[in-house]
Scaffold this motif. Structure first.
Motif, PDB file in Angstrom:
ATOM      1  N   GLN A  52       0.805  -1.222   0.000  1.00  0.00           N
ATOM      2  CA  GLN A  52       0.000   0.000   0.000  1.00  0.00           C
ATOM      3  C   GLN A  52       0.840   1.275   0.000  1.00  0.00           C
ATOM      4  O   GLN A  52       0.303   2.378   0.053  1.00  0.00           O
ATOM      5  CB  GLN A  52      -0.937  -0.004   1.210  1.00  0.00           C
ATOM      6  CG  GLN A  52      -1.943  -1.135   1.146  1.00  0.00           C
ATOM      7  CD  GLN A  52      -2.760  -1.253   2.411  1.00  0.00           C
ATOM      8  OE1 GLN A  52      -2.832  -0.340   3.224  1.00  0.00           O
ATOM      9  NE2 GLN A  52      -3.398  -2.391   2.591  1.00  0.00           N
TER      10      GLN A  52
ATOM     11  N   ASP B 197       0.181   4.178  -2.369  1.00  0.00           N
ATOM     12  CA  ASP B 197      -0.974   5.022  -2.059  1.00  0.00           C
ATOM     13  C   ASP B 197      -0.590   6.298  -1.325  1.00  0.00           C
ATOM     14  O   ASP B 197      -1.357   7.255  -1.316  1.00  0.00           O
ATOM     15  CB  ASP B 197      -1.993   4.260  -1.201  1.00  0.00           C
ATOM     16  CG  ASP B 197      -2.636   3.105  -1.934  1.00  0.00           C
ATOM     17  OD1 ASP B 197      -2.570   3.064  -3.176  1.00  0.00           O
ATOM     18  OD2 ASP B 197      -3.203   2.234  -1.252  1.00  0.00           O
TER      19      ASP B 197
ATOM     20  N   ASN C 110      -5.648   7.856   3.539  1.00  0.00           N
ATOM     21  CA  ASN C 110      -5.767   6.402   3.488  1.00  0.00           C
ATOM     22  C   ASN C 110      -6.108   5.816   4.849  1.00  0.00           C
ATOM     23  O   ASN C 110      -6.899   4.880   4.950  1.00  0.00           O
ATOM     24  CB  ASN C 110      -4.482   5.782   2.943  1.00  0.00           C
ATOM     25  CG  ASN C 110      -4.330   6.027   1.467  1.00  0.00           C
ATOM     26  OD1 ASN C 110      -5.300   5.965   0.722  1.00  0.00           O
ATOM     27  ND2 ASN C 110      -3.125   6.318   1.029  1.00  0.00           N
TER      28      ASN C 110
END
Length: 138
Positions: A26, A29, A127
């Motif tokens: 991730q 991101d 996020n």
């Protein structure tokens, strides 16, 4: 050597923030848009930099018990950094990112680095909020 540091408060438990920040899958991101991390055999990773189209060998270590990430280039030894998550009470956290450039030629300059750090911390917070709001918690 040139060093830079930025911090941001996030409305989530430190564990949630650290889980989001330390997930290699991730990182795209929230890292600067021009950097892409691929896990090799952890702690070994490859960082692809769009600007130069280079793949750079690096190390990435996550220390969950200390809520700390540490990284740096392997062969070149030109760059290193860390991210620290700390609980500040009431379900909030403070995230600090620190970068060190050991070679002036690799330092993109204060304005560029501060902008990239601020944008990365903002995306990390977005996020984290998404994960906390949808109940997955990271």
């Amino acid at each position: 050597m040139t060093e830079y540091e930025r911090s941001r408060t996030m409305p989530a438990l430190p564990e949630h923030v650290f889980n989001q920040a330390s997930s290699v899958d991730q990182m795209d991101d929230w890292l600067p848009r021009s950097l892409h991390v691929r896990a090799d055999d952890l702690p070994a990773v490859t960082v692809h930099e769009d600007r130069s189209s280079e793949d750079i060998s690096a190390l990435l270590r996550a220390q969950k018990d200390q809520m700390r990430l540490e990284w740096g280039t392997r062969e070149q030894g030109s760059y290193a950094g860390w991210l620290q998550v700390a609980g500040i009470g009431s379900g909030a956290s403070e995230v600090t990112v620190h970068l060190s450039f050991f070679d002036e030629a690799d330092d993109p300059g204060a304005e560029a680095v501060h902008d990239a750090l601020d944008q990365s911390l903002e995306r990390l917070e977005q996020n984290v909020r998404l994960r906390v709001d949808d109940g997955t918690g990271g």
